[in-house]
Motif scaffolding. Structure first.
Motif, mmCIF file in Angstrom:
data_model
loop_
_atom_site.group_PDB
_atom_site.id
_atom_site.type_symbol
_atom_site.label_atom_id
_atom_site.label_comp_id
_atom_site.label_asym_id
_atom_site.label_seq_id
_atom_site.Cartn_x
_atom_site.Cartn_y
_atom_site.Cartn_z
ATOM 1 N N ARG B 101 27.127 37.421 52.940
ATOM 2 C CA ARG B 101 27.143 38.873 53.133
ATOM 3 C C ARG B 101 27.984 39.571 52.073
ATOM 4 N NH1 ARG B 101 27.797 38.303 59.430
ATOM 5 N NH2 ARG B 101 25.660 37.728 59.937
ATOM 6 N N ALA B 102 28.909 38.848 51.452
ATOM 7 C CA ALA B 102 29.619 39.440 50.322
ATOM 8 C C ALA B 102 28.689 39.492 49.105
ATOM 9 C CB ALA B 102 30.870 38.633 50.010
ATOM 10 N N ARG B 103 27.865 38.452 48.948
ATOM 11 C CA ARG B 103 26.962 38.410 47.782
ATOM 12 C C ARG B 103 25.761 39.311 47.971
ATOM 13 N NH1 ARG B 103 25.731 32.209 46.834
ATOM 14 N NH2 ARG B 103 24.554 33.013 45.050
ATOM 15 N N VAL B 182 32.944 44.341 46.430
ATOM 16 C CA VAL B 182 33.031 42.887 46.525
ATOM 17 C C VAL B 182 32.118 42.213 45.522
ATOM 18 C CG1 VAL B 182 33.823 42.786 48.902
ATOM 19 C CG2 VAL B 182 31.386 42.894 48.446
ATOM 20 N N ASP B 183 31.590 43.002 44.574
ATOM 21 C CA ASP B 183 30.814 42.478 43.470
ATOM 22 C C ASP B 183 29.594 41.664 43.941
ATOM 23 O OD1 ASP B 183 30.446 42.487 40.812
ATOM 24 O OD2 ASP B 183 31.515 40.610 40.439
ATOM 25 N N PRO B 184 28.692 42.312 44.673
ATOM 26 C CA PRO B 184 27.534 41.584 45.199
ATOM 27 C C PRO B 184 26.476 41.384 44.125
ATOM 28 C CG PRO B 184 27.356 43.875 45.776
ATOM 29 C CD PRO B 184 28.628 43.743 44.996
ATOM 30 N N GLU B 185 25.477 40.531 44.427
ATOM 31 C CA GLU B 185 24.342 40.390 43.520
ATOM 32 C C GLU B 185 23.187 41.262 43.984
ATOM 33 O OE1 GLU B 185 23.857 35.970 42.892
ATOM 34 O OE2 GLU B 185 25.777 36.144 43.908
ATOM 35 N N VAL B 186 23.111 41.440 45.297
ATOM 36 C CA VAL B 186 22.022 42.233 45.878
ATOM 37 C C VAL B 186 22.650 43.303 46.764
ATOM 38 C CG1 VAL B 186 19.922 42.143 47.276
ATOM 39 C CG2 VAL B 186 20.635 40.130 45.960
ATOM 40 N N ILE B 187 22.083 44.508 46.740
ATOM 41 C CA ILE B 187 22.518 45.525 47.703
ATOM 42 C C ILE B 187 21.296 45.928 48.529
ATOM 43 C CG2 ILE B 187 23.519 47.810 48.041
ATOM 44 C CD1 ILE B 187 24.902 47.546 45.394
ATOM 45 N N LEU B 188 21.421 45.757 49.838
ATOM 46 C CA LEU B 188 20.348 46.143 50.751
ATOM 47 C C LEU B 188 20.669 47.527 51.292
ATOM 48 C CD1 LEU B 188 20.256 42.811 52.790
ATOM 49 C CD2 LEU B 188 18.905 43.384 50.759
ATOM 50 N N MET B 189 19.695 48.439 51.247
ATOM 51 C CA MET B 189 19.942 49.781 51.766
ATOM 52 C C MET B 189 18.901 50.095 52.836
ATOM 53 S SD MET B 189 20.849 51.948 48.376
ATOM 54 C CE MET B 189 22.151 51.443 47.266
ATOM 55 N N ASP B 190 19.409 50.351 54.041
ATOM 56 C CA ASP B 190 18.521 50.594 55.173
ATOM 57 C C ASP B 190 18.419 52.094 55.416
ATOM 58 O OD1 ASP B 190 17.005 50.449 57.394
ATOM 59 O OD2 ASP B 190 18.397 49.248 58.579
ATOM 60 N N GLU B 191 17.396 52.712 54.860
ATOM 61 C CA GLU B 191 17.205 54.163 54.982
ATOM 62 C C GLU B 191 18.507 54.907 54.701
ATOM 63 O OE1 GLU B 191 15.125 55.398 58.479
ATOM 64 O OE2 GLU B 191 14.199 53.424 58.684
ATOM 65 N N PRO B 192 19.068 54.743 53.503
ATOM 66 C CA PRO B 192 20.419 55.268 53.248
ATOM 67 C C PRO B 192 20.472 56.789 53.229
ATOM 68 C CG PRO B 192 19.432 54.498 51.219
ATOM 69 C CD PRO B 192 18.493 54.106 52.319
ATOM 70 N N TYR B 215 22.691 45.368 39.853
ATOM 71 C CA TYR B 215 22.498 44.720 41.146
ATOM 72 C C TYR B 215 21.015 44.787 41.481
ATOM 73 C CZ TYR B 215 27.320 46.359 41.276
ATOM 74 O OH TYR B 215 28.603 46.656 40.957
ATOM 75 N N ALA B 216 20.525 43.749 42.148
ATOM 76 C CA ALA B 216 19.186 43.860 42.709
ATOM 77 C C ALA B 216 19.286 44.775 43.919
ATOM 78 C CB ALA B 216 18.687 42.488 43.138
ATOM 79 N N ILE B 217 18.446 45.799 43.975
ATOM 80 C CA ILE B 217 18.547 46.755 45.071
ATOM 81 C C ILE B 217 17.257 46.728 45.881
ATOM 82 C CG2 ILE B 217 18.737 49.202 45.665
ATOM 83 C CD1 ILE B 217 20.541 49.522 43.245
ATOM 84 N N VAL B 218 17.404 46.591 47.186
ATOM 85 C CA VAL B 218 16.251 46.683 48.079
ATOM 86 C C VAL B 218 16.497 47.858 48.997
ATOM 87 C CG1 VAL B 218 14.789 45.487 49.727
ATOM 88 C CG2 VAL B 218 16.064 44.173 48.027
#
Lengths: 435, 269
Positions: B101-103, B182-192, B215-218
């Motif tokens: 969850r940090a990544r 936290v320097d992630p690789e992916v950021i997930l955004m749920d209807e931000p 970052y990979a963004i979804v």
């Protein structure tokens, strides 16, 4: 989910006339609504006045009969601290000073300075003040000292309320000769009214003028300390585990129902449990704050668990998501985010539980905390009594002095509870989070 | 989804990026008896913003929450299939969910800053993961994260104010900064942006565009215009199926599937 292929059905053809908002029916309906609102407001106000009225009545009664307990009639006695009379010899060590015969010196002082009625008017316990004085300053030996000692309860009552006309003269606690002697002393300036330090700073006694709540107060503090030390951590941890970690199944459902039931169990049952388990099985000391505290902890535990669970449940789930979402472990999420946010609710619930425990009498009677104990307890294993039990014991006593003491002690207990609830409100406002 | 569609999508995907950052293969999600996601496979790349679109209840948020195993926190949810982060199975026993969850960071629908100071909001993640050895390093992380989230100029003078005192749009960018910290690789955004006004939405969309590549963004969104504006890849979900996954320009101009076309043109609710 369906495709919106066909259009919505058209509005129905206007088959009925437009609503007339001014028709007599409508006007009457509005009127009825206003009337029911007015009636409700009146009933609500009446209920409030009723409730507040009873509270005011309670307070007024207590104040009327209890306030006089906070002042005390005192008599000035001159006592010659003659070392011979004190049977001191030449020894001036602390042990000798402690064991000296102050009573004889005091008795002589009473007769010489107050006349033959002296021993009837002044408290027999007044000699302890002499001991304290000499222990603090041995140079007083050989000199004559003047001390103010409490008047006996009968004269205290006479000074405060006069002669009770309902009591026939032959049964009166004070005779007319004694009253004459008392009035003479009063004219000599040997009688005064002063703050009743005895009530607040002495232990229990069989004579009302020497009885105080200090022992019971300390006993209450120690008992509550034991209760809090046990019930708070156990209650909060149980609530956290049940709410955040425990799986939802039949077992946890059963535990939840049991906890709710425990909160409704009459307190005397907890007293019987304490008697059976702590005294009979475990052999802990009788009448001790330790056992009282353990028993009250059992009683308070369900209250704290229920309050803490409600507080934890009210923390918005978005906070948990936020913490988990950046990689906080479950433990970190719970203890660094959820519990701090639930703390105001947990504290409020705890304080309400403790306030209830502080006013509890029945279970403590079961474990022997109704014993007559003069000294304040020094540790949680010393015999002790607590404020509500002290009130209960005094209320059994017919002496008018104790009636007054009972009400005065109730006032002290009420003030204490008020303070505790004040702290609860302060904590809640201070830590309450808004989002 | 037919197998040839899958093959076509997979083939095209491999042609574009040799190494997808995250892959999902045949992912099913069940909530108790409800089969919420029915065998979805997809590749997520670092270079692109990927948008998940579809009508309510189509499983797009459910699928998003599979990528950082947030479905684990729902009692009766069950996830099957294989999801990999850089070739590593995220359900493998040796994968630590806390590190995952940090990544793979997450930004939620409703802005949810901690009711703590702005500084503390950002510093919390780096602190629990031990990313800063000194106070100075922590200050740098906070400054950098807020700057990247485009919030630095607005809050630099009041870092000790509560994060909840910010406006809704600022709160959401604070949450993005918190995820970045936290320097992630992916950021997930749920209807931000669904709880934000149009101006705040515009700022968040600009921010997403700036973060692309790093970052990979979804992003899950209800708003098709938003998907068209911010994403390079779009996946259309319907009733738990991944109907179509392609370049955003293709999805919005020349979709292959009739269901996609119906949705894009507004014929679905």
């Amino acid at each position: 989910m369906s495709t919106r292929a066909e259009a919505l059905p058209a509005a129905p053809a206007s088959g009925r006339p437009p609503t007339d908002w001014k028709s007599p029916d409508m006007v009457a309906r509005v009127k009825r609504r206003y009337r029911s609102e007015t009636i409700f407001r009146f009933i609500g106000l009446a209920a409030l006045v009723f409730a507040v009225g009873f509270l005011a009545l309670l307070l007024a009664t207590m104040l009327r009969s209890g306030l006089s307990g906070f002042v005390q009639t005192q008599v000035k006695v001159s006592v010659e601290l003659d070392p011979t009379l004190l049977e001191l010899g030449s020894d001036r060590s602390g042990q000798a000073l402690l064991n000296a015969d102050y009573l004889s010196a005091y008795a002589r002082g009473l007769r010489e300075s107050l006349g033959p009625a002296g021993p009837d008017i002044a408290s027999a316990n007044g000699w302890t003040a002499l001991r304290e004085m000499v222990m603090a300053d041995p140079t007083l030996l050989g000199r004559t000292v003047e001390i103010w000692v409490p008047a006996r309860s009968a004269f205290d009552q006479y000074a405060k309320v006069g002669i009770d006309p309902d009591i026939p003269p032959e049964l009166a606690p004070v005779s007319s000769e004694q009253i004459a002697a008392f009035e003479r002393l009063s004219e000599q300036g040997r009688i005064r009214t002063s703050l009743n330090r005895t009530l607040l700073f002495s232990g229990d006694s069989t004579t009302p003028e020497a009885a105080g709540i200090w022992g019971a107060f300390i006993g209450s503090l120690l008992t509550i300390a034991v209760t809090l030390a046990l019930a708070f951590p156990v209650g909060v941890l149980s609530a956290v585990y049940l709410e955040e970690f425990a799986p939802r199944n039949r077992l946890t459902d059963f535990i939840e129902v049991s906890i709710n039931n425990l909160a409704a169990v009459p307190s005397i049952i907890f007293g019987l449990l304490g008697l059976a388990v702590f005294l009979n099985t475990m052999g802990l000391p009788r009448s001790a704050p330790l056992v009282g505290g353990l028993t009250l902890a059992l009683m308070t535990l369900p209250v704290i668990v229920i309050a803490a669970r409600a507080a934890i449940k009210s923390v918005p789930p978005s906070i948990r998501d936020a913490a988990l979402g950046i990689g906080a472990s479950r433990l970190q999420t719970v203890f660094e985010h959820v519990v701090p946010l639930a703390l105001p609710g947990i504290l409020t619930g705890t304080i309400i539980g403790v306030a209830r425990a502080l006013g509890e009498t029945a279970p403590l009677l079961m474990i022997g905390m109704r014993a007559f104990i003069v000294d304040a307890p020094r540790s949680i294993t010393d015999p002790a009594t607590v404020l509500p039990v002290q009130i209960f014991l005094w209320s059994d006593n017919v002496d008018r002095g104790f009636v007054e003491k009972t009400s005065a002690a109730i006032l002290v207990l009420l003030v204490l509870l008020l303070l505790i609830n004040g702290v609860a409100i302060y904590l809640r406002n201070k830590f309450e989070q808004k989002w | 989804m037919s197998t040839d569609t899958l093959a076509r999508i997979a083939g095209k995907q491999e042609a574009v990026d040799a190494l997808p950052l995250m892959t999902a293969r045949d992912v099913h999600v069940y909530y108790g008896q409800k089969h919420a996601l029915k065998g979805v496979s997809i590749d997520i790349t670092r270079e692109n913003v990927t948008a998940f679109i579809g009508p309510s209840g189509c499983g797009k948020s459910t699928f998003l929450r599979c990528f950082n195993r947030m479905n684990d926190t729902i009692d009766n949810a069950r996830v099957t299939g294989r999801i990999e982060l850089e070739g590593q199975d995220i359900h493998a026993p040796e994968m630590d969910v806390v590190q995952l969850r940090a990544r793979v960071g997450m930004v939620f629908q409703k802005p949810n800053p901690f009711p703590k100071s702005i500084y503390e909001n950002i510093a919390y993640g780096p602190r629990i993961h031990g990313l800063a050895a000194t106070q100075q390093e922590m200050d740098e992380i906070v400054t950098r994260s807020l700057t990247r989230a485009g919030l630095w100029d607005e809050v630099k003078d009041r870092l000790q104010d509560s994060g909840t005192a910010l406006s809704g749009g600022q709160q959401q960018r604070l949450c993005i900064a918190r995820a970045i910290a936290v320097d992630p690789e992916v950021i997930l955004m749920d209807e931000p942006c669904s709880a934000l006004d149009p101006i705040a939405t515009g700022k968040v969309e600009e921010l997403i565009d700036e973060l692309r590549g790093r970052y990979a963004i979804v992003i899950v969104t209800h708003n098709m215009q938003q998907a068209a504006r911010v994403s390079q890849k779009t996946a259309f979900f319907h009733l738990g199926d991944l109907v179509e996954y392609d370049d955003t320009s293709v999805i919005f101009t020349d979709p292959k599937e009739s269901r996609t076309r119906d949705y894009i043109t507004g014929r679905y609710g």
